[in-house]
Design a protein around this motif. Sequence first.
Motif, PDB file in Angstrom:
ATOM      1  N   PRO A   2      31.941  35.735  23.026  1.00  0.00           N
ATOM      2  CA  PRO A   2      32.736  35.636  21.796  1.00  0.00           C
ATOM      3  C   PRO A   2      31.868  35.518  20.543  1.00  0.00           C
ATOM      4  CG  PRO A   2      33.175  33.769  23.262  1.00  0.00           C
ATOM      5  CD  PRO A   2      32.331  34.719  24.022  1.00  0.00           C
ATOM      6  N   ILE A   3      30.734  34.834  20.660  1.00  0.00           N
ATOM      7  CA  ILE A   3      29.858  34.752  19.483  1.00  0.00           C
ATOM      8  C   ILE A   3      29.334  36.152  19.155  1.00  0.00           C
ATOM      9  CG2 ILE A   3      27.680  33.818  18.609  1.00  0.00           C
ATOM     10  CD1 ILE A   3      28.251  31.287  20.218  1.00  0.00           C
ATOM     11  N   THR A   4      28.993  36.894  20.209  1.00  0.00           N
ATOM     12  CA  THR A   4      28.581  38.284  20.016  1.00  0.00           C
ATOM     13  C   THR A   4      29.667  39.061  19.274  1.00  0.00           C
ATOM     14  OG1 THR A   4      27.277  38.248  22.026  1.00  0.00           O
ATOM     15  CG2 THR A   4      27.932  40.408  21.204  1.00  0.00           C
ATOM     16  N   THR A   5      30.919  38.818  19.684  1.00  0.00           N
ATOM     17  CA  THR A   5      32.031  39.522  19.041  1.00  0.00           C
ATOM     18  C   THR A   5      32.073  39.212  17.547  1.00  0.00           C
ATOM     19  OG1 THR A   5      33.256  39.271  21.100  1.00  0.00           O
ATOM     20  CG2 THR A   5      34.517  39.917  19.148  1.00  0.00           C
ATOM     21  N   ALA A   6      32.012  37.922  17.221  1.00  0.00           N
ATOM     22  CA  ALA A   6      32.083  37.540  15.806  1.00  0.00           C
ATOM     23  C   ALA A   6      30.909  38.115  15.020  1.00  0.00           C
ATOM     24  CB  ALA A   6      32.108  36.018  15.683  1.00  0.00           C
ATOM     25  N   LEU A   7      29.730  38.020  15.625  1.00  0.00           N
ATOM     26  CA  LEU A   7      28.536  38.492  14.925  1.00  0.00           C
ATOM     27  C   LEU A   7      28.532  40.018  14.784  1.00  0.00           C
ATOM     28  CD1 LEU A   7      25.949  37.610  13.611  1.00  0.00           C
ATOM     29  CD2 LEU A   7      24.845  37.518  15.840  1.00  0.00           C
ATOM     30  N   SER A   8      28.979  40.711  15.827  1.00  0.00           N
ATOM     31  CA  SER A   8      29.029  42.178  15.745  1.00  0.00           C
ATOM     32  C   SER A   8      30.032  42.627  14.686  1.00  0.00           C
ATOM     33  CB  SER A   8      29.431  42.789  17.081  1.00  0.00           C
ATOM     34  OG  SER A   8      28.617  42.304  18.097  1.00  0.00           O
ATOM     35  N   CYS A   9      31.168  41.919  14.645  1.00  0.00           N
ATOM     36  CA  CYS A   9      32.155  42.269  13.618  1.00  0.00           C
ATOM     37  C   CYS A   9      31.559  42.043  12.226  1.00  0.00           C
ATOM     38  CB  CYS A   9      33.421  41.439  13.770  1.00  0.00           C
ATOM     39  SG  CYS A   9      34.437  41.952  15.169  1.00  0.00           S
ATOM     40  N   THR A  10      30.778  40.972  12.077  1.00  0.00           N
ATOM     41  CA  THR A  10      30.139  40.715  10.780  1.00  0.00           C
ATOM     42  C   THR A  10      29.160  41.840  10.444  1.00  0.00           C
ATOM     43  OG1 THR A  10      30.271  38.377  11.313  1.00  0.00           O
ATOM     44  CG2 THR A  10      28.881  38.986   9.453  1.00  0.00           C
ATOM     45  N   LEU A  11      28.354  42.217  11.437  1.00  0.00           N
ATOM     46  CA  LEU A  11      27.379  43.282  11.194  1.00  0.00           C
ATOM     47  C   LEU A  11      28.070  44.602  10.892  1.00  0.00           C
ATOM     48  CD1 LEU A  11      24.335  43.075  13.627  1.00  0.00           C
ATOM     49  CD2 LEU A  11      24.416  42.783  11.159  1.00  0.00           C
ATOM     50  N   PHE A  12      29.105  44.909  11.673  1.00  0.00           N
ATOM     51  CA  PHE A  12      29.811  46.157  11.400  1.00  0.00           C
ATOM     52  C   PHE A  12      30.546  46.059  10.071  1.00  0.00           C
ATOM     53  CE2 PHE A  12      33.043  49.498  11.931  1.00  0.00           C
ATOM     54  CZ  PHE A  12      32.200  50.552  12.252  1.00  0.00           C
ATOM     55  N   GLY A  13      30.925  44.837   9.708  1.00  0.00           N
ATOM     56  CA  GLY A  13      31.559  44.623   8.409  1.00  0.00           C
ATOM     57  C   GLY A  13      30.639  44.978   7.259  1.00  0.00           C
ATOM     58  N   ALA A  14      29.342  44.888   7.511  1.00  0.00           N
ATOM     59  CA  ALA A  14      28.392  45.267   6.470  1.00  0.00           C
ATOM     60  C   ALA A  14      28.320  46.778   6.330  1.00  0.00           C
ATOM     61  CB  ALA A  14      27.018  44.695   6.791  1.00  0.00           C
ATOM     62  N   VAL A  15      28.968  47.473   7.240  1.00  0.00           N
ATOM     63  CA  VAL A  15      28.969  48.926   7.235  1.00  0.00           C
ATOM     64  C   VAL A  15      30.341  49.411   6.802  1.00  0.00           C
ATOM     65  CG1 VAL A  15      29.005  50.877   8.814  1.00  0.00           C
ATOM     66  CG2 VAL A  15      27.214  49.158   9.013  1.00  0.00           C
ATOM     67  N   SER A  16      31.368  48.648   7.203  1.00  0.00           N
ATOM     68  CA  SER A  16      32.733  49.103   7.003  1.00  0.00           C
ATOM     69  C   SER A  16      33.424  48.257   5.945  1.00  0.00           C
ATOM     70  CB  SER A  16      33.490  48.997   8.333  1.00  0.00           C
ATOM     71  OG  SER A  16      34.836  48.693   8.087  1.00  0.00           O
ATOM     72  N   GLY A  17      34.276  48.883   5.148  1.00  0.00           N
ATOM     73  CA  GLY A  17      34.961  48.178   4.075  1.00  0.00           C
ATOM     74  C   GLY A  17      36.324  47.681   4.476  1.00  0.00           C
ATOM     75  N   SER A  18      36.793  48.016   5.688  1.00  0.00           N
ATOM     76  CA  SER A  18      38.137  47.610   6.055  1.00  0.00           C
ATOM     77  C   SER A  18      38.129  46.897   7.392  1.00  0.00           C
ATOM     78  CB  SER A  18      39.073  48.813   6.117  1.00  0.00           C
ATOM     79  OG  SER A  18      38.982  49.451   7.363  1.00  0.00           O
ATOM     80  N   THR A  19      39.122  46.020   7.576  1.00  0.00           N
ATOM     81  CA  THR A  19      39.185  45.260   8.810  1.00  0.00           C
ATOM     82  C   THR A  19      39.617  46.140   9.980  1.00  0.00           C
ATOM     83  OG1 THR A  19      41.444  44.634   8.304  1.00  0.00           O
ATOM     84  CG2 THR A  19      39.735  43.138   7.572  1.00  0.00           C
ATOM     85  N   GLN A  20      40.468  47.131   9.684  1.00  0.00           N
ATOM     86  CA  GLN A  20      40.991  47.910  10.807  1.00  0.00           C
ATOM     87  C   GLN A  20      39.950  48.773  11.473  1.00  0.00           C
ATOM     88  OE1 GLN A  20      43.714  48.348   7.933  1.00  0.00           O
ATOM     89  NE2 GLN A  20      45.348  48.975   9.303  1.00  0.00           N
ATOM     90  N   ALA A  21      39.070  49.371  10.645  1.00  0.00           N
ATOM     91  CA  ALA A  21      37.993  50.169  11.216  1.00  0.00           C
ATOM     92  C   ALA A  21      37.166  49.288  12.144  1.00  0.00           C
ATOM     93  CB  ALA A  21      37.124  50.740  10.111  1.00  0.00           C
ATOM     94  N   THR A  22      37.034  48.013  11.777  1.00  0.00           N
ATOM     95  CA  THR A  22      36.246  47.090  12.584  1.00  0.00           C
ATOM     96  C   THR A  22      36.961  46.763  13.897  1.00  0.00           C
ATOM     97  OG1 THR A  22      35.574  46.186  10.454  1.00  0.00           O
ATOM     98  CG2 THR A  22      34.881  44.984  12.403  1.00  0.00           C
ATOM     99  N   VAL A  23      38.290  46.577  13.816  1.00  0.00           N
ATOM    100  CA  VAL A  23      39.049  46.340  15.047  1.00  0.00           C
ATOM    101  C   VAL A  23      38.836  47.505  16.009  1.00  0.00           C
ATOM    102  CG1 VAL A  23      41.350  46.118  16.042  1.00  0.00           C
ATOM    103  CG2 VAL A  23      40.807  44.939  13.911  1.00  0.00           C
ATOM    104  N   VAL A  24      38.898  48.727  15.469  1.00  0.00           N
ATOM    105  CA  VAL A  24      38.763  49.903  16.316  1.00  0.00           C
ATOM    106  C   VAL A  24      37.349  49.989  16.895  1.00  0.00           C
ATOM    107  CG1 VAL A  24      38.800  52.430  16.336  1.00  0.00           C
ATOM    108  CG2 VAL A  24      40.529  51.172  15.041  1.00  0.00           C
ATOM    109  N   ALA A  25      36.350  49.834  16.015  1.00  0.00           N
ATOM    110  CA  ALA A  25      34.976  50.050  16.460  1.00  0.00           C
ATOM    111  C   ALA A  25      34.510  48.964  17.424  1.00  0.00           C
ATOM    112  CB  ALA A  25      34.044  50.101  15.245  1.00  0.00           C
ATOM    113  N   MET A  26      34.876  47.709  17.170  1.00  0.00           N
ATOM    114  CA  MET A  26      34.353  46.607  17.971  1.00  0.00           C
ATOM    115  C   MET A  26      35.329  46.166  19.065  1.00  0.00           C
ATOM    116  SD  MET A  26      31.388  46.001  17.229  1.00  0.00           S
ATOM    117  CE  MET A  26      30.244  46.616  16.028  1.00  0.00           C
ATOM    118  N   GLY A  27      36.616  46.265  18.769  1.00  0.00           N
ATOM    119  CA  GLY A  27      37.609  45.821  19.739  1.00  0.00           C
ATOM    120  C   GLY A  27      37.575  46.652  21.007  1.00  0.00           C
ATOM    121  N   GLY A  28      37.456  47.951  20.850  1.00  0.00           N
ATOM    122  CA  GLY A  28      37.451  48.868  21.995  1.00  0.00           C
ATOM    123  C   GLY A  28      36.451  48.432  23.057  1.00  0.00           C
TER     124      GLY A  28
END
Lengths: 427, 189, 316
Positions: free
Chosen positions: A94-120
């Motif tokens: 789960p920490i990996t999940t939070a951290l990866s979402c943060t890192l991908f957040g530095a790439v993506s401007g929207s939450t949904q793109a992050t759900v798709v990219a990291m959630g999958g």
Amino acid sequence: MVFLLFGVMIVLLFMGFPMMIPLIAAALAMMWVYFPFTDPAILIQQMIGGVSPAVLTAVPMFIFAADIMTKGHTADRLLDLVMRFVGHVRGGLPITTALSCTLFGAVSGSTQATVVAMGGPLRPKLLEAGYRDSFAIALIINASDIALLIPPSIGMIIYGVVSGTSVGELFIAGIGPGLLVLVLFSTYAYVISRIQKVPVQARAGWGLRWQAVKKAALPLGFPVIIIGGIYSGIFSPTEAAAVSVLYALILELFVFRAVAFRELPSLALSTGLITAVVFILVAAGTAFSWTISFAQIPDQLLGGLIAEAAGNPQLVLAVIAVAFFVGCMFVDPIVVILILTPIFAPVVDRAGIDPVLVGTLVTLQAAIGSATPPFGCDIFTAMAIFRRPYLEIIRGTPPFIFMLLIASVLLIAFPSIALFLRDLAFR
Amino acid sequence: MIDVPVTDRLLPLITKADRLLEAFERLVLSAGILLMAAVSIANVASRNLLGQSFTFVEELNQILMVLITFVGIGYGVRHARHIRMSALHDQLKGTTRKALMVIVSLGTGLLLLVLAWYAVQYVIGVHRTGSVTPAMRIPLYLIYAWVPVGFVIGGIQYLLAAWRNLTTPGVYLSFQQKEAYEPPAGGET
Amino acid sequence: SGEPQIRFALEEVEGSVQDAYAQRFKALIEERSEGRIKVNVYPYGALGSSAQLTEQVQNGALQFAFASPGHLGSVVPEVQVFSLHFLFSDDEQVNQQIFTGSGELKRLLGEAYRERNLELLSIVQEGWMVWTGDRPLRSPSDFEGFKIRTMPSPLLVEAYQAYGANPTPMPYSEVYGALQLNMIDGQVNPIFAIEEMSFYEVQEVLTFANHLPFVSTLVANPDFLAGLSESDRELVESVRAELDEEIFELQQRFNRERLETIREESDIQVVRLVEEEREVFRDAAMPVRDSYIKSAGERGAVILKAVTAARNRLEQ
Ligand code: NA
Ligand code: NA
């Protein structure tokens, strides 16, 4: 007037009309009933004007960059990097999940793109490791919120345009609260893995780690470009968006070769569709907001608060946070920003609060709202990609909302969480 | 993807026209984003490497945003991607659910046509003032003329969706798209 | 529909010259009509951008608004005369006479406005446009490679290009950060804006070239004025004429006070160009006048001549 305006809006909203309709219908009703001598065509002017500010170009560009990278290898490589370094600690996944979402957040401007990219990729891993699905899903959709706080951020771009605040300063100010949420979620993940006695994962060797670092080095160039570029004055936020598209293209087309040239038109089509769906809301929200100002409703609604404002900035911030939180429960955060920002503008002005602080707090509420029922775009995205019903998606959210509210309180109490980095860069 | 009932002779014709329109919408959205990316990248490069900004870039991007937003209305309807709060709708079953869908589609379609009417008035007004864009001096009414077009396309799409729901069994989210068992409602931001 | 109501929108926030104007206008009209005519003032941001406000006056949603030449040029090309560097006098009093007197300028512009369904009521000065930068800007050679943020109005851009500068378009809200991070080297605005946006904190030098008075125009919806009773129309006209004088003095005081604030709060250097230095710039900017005539047509040429003649006469 207030009754007609919000009454029409709420009824149509709950009937399930596309969100632009309640806004436009309410504005039109106001014009017809209270301003029969004013040409409603002015609403069209406002709709067009709403999507015309040059800064808004950054929205489709950041979405396009994220679309290219979601299609390509960037997300996997970032995830792999985090996994190899923190996967083995207690609560590592789960920490990996939070951290990866943060890192991908530095790439993506929207939450949904992050759900798709990291959630999958992450949900199966979390389930396999023994975490409950309700926890896994709630973690993914809420950790994706961080993407809205870490630059780039579509919410901040819209707030900047509506309030006339520097988007560059907002971007930098979002980093602190984003990291705060990351810390809160990671702590919670650690506690949960203790309580649920989830076994820890094997530690990755330094060879594997080094490999992951090499593979992730180029994707990590993104935050360097966006944050570093804005920090050092090489380019504006709008330009950073164009540069991030260029960087994504170079990476995925030429270096990773994960995306082919002939795929670009269909990627652009998908970006165009998302842009159109978001921007028609921006257009309708702008027209609605014009009607509110024209009818001078803010004075009627907030007269008392304006009087109180001067001596009590924290009260004002708390009222703003609650108003945006409630609004974002039911309506898309972008619409809430468009409508509430001008209403609160005189109060903020009177209280002498830094608009960048307000923008950060508002963006935090927008992020929370993306995952809070009944309306939450991340909830719908999760329903679509995980193919689970609504109630199952939202079952695990309450603890996360609680933590996000704590983050809001901390931000109001200690504004330097947001303003420290901003002052370092811009003052 | 679509099951066209043969009993209806109008349907193939409408479907064909609809396909043509869809091709146009795809072109605007896709080429719009690609062009925006191209000129924006060129502008950053030029400003940083040559110290020269193109004033027309901002204008071109603004034009593209207007086009994408309003021509994109129809494409958003087509793919049932417009953001809405479907909490109540999702609780309903059978005929009630379908009835609500018809009301929503019909109401939205009609309101978009009303907006198209006001947009035409607005465009005529802009034409009369003779406003142009500052750098490229393109008459604004030529750009804004796409706004009523977008509303009409979107309005017709919703009316077609209502008609589909009235004439065909099952709940249709748009003219072409039947609702799946678990509806992927909402859109993206 | 009952008593007249005036919705009056500003291009500037509360505490500005325009706000002071509107508040005085409201007070005088409401007082002298004994509360019969109501005036609602909308500060900047409430009802949209400057260009949108002008359109709302044309369309009748608003009765009064300020419309500044920066954006109005794409609707009324003639008004770009207020974008021509070193055309007007370096004496504010002289310019005030050119703008308010019974001279040709207001009449000719008034025609141009009326053709676009706008009534030009007043030409209001808000102080000199002042260059701020990381260096004094005494001659075009100081502008060589100088990245300056200016309004994206074509004639302004052309003038700065003629000096050798790189005009950089940028939203107003990003200017402070861009100056701080050296993304741009300077910007140009009237003193009250430089104080309000704290640009002086991140700049070394204020250069007064007196190249351009910052001007806005007060416009009204023609049908609204025509629909007023004779006495109400006279009331509006008398208040307007009275405010022409009052606001001119008020803006001078405003800008003087704000400049004092700037000097108290920072050690920014203030440079004032002498006539010989201004002359070099004037020559460099001359070709922009041809562009103006090209864009504003025959009436533009007449306006240009009228302004030059009035200036020469008044400066004697
Ligand atoms: Na982000
Ligand atoms: Na929500």
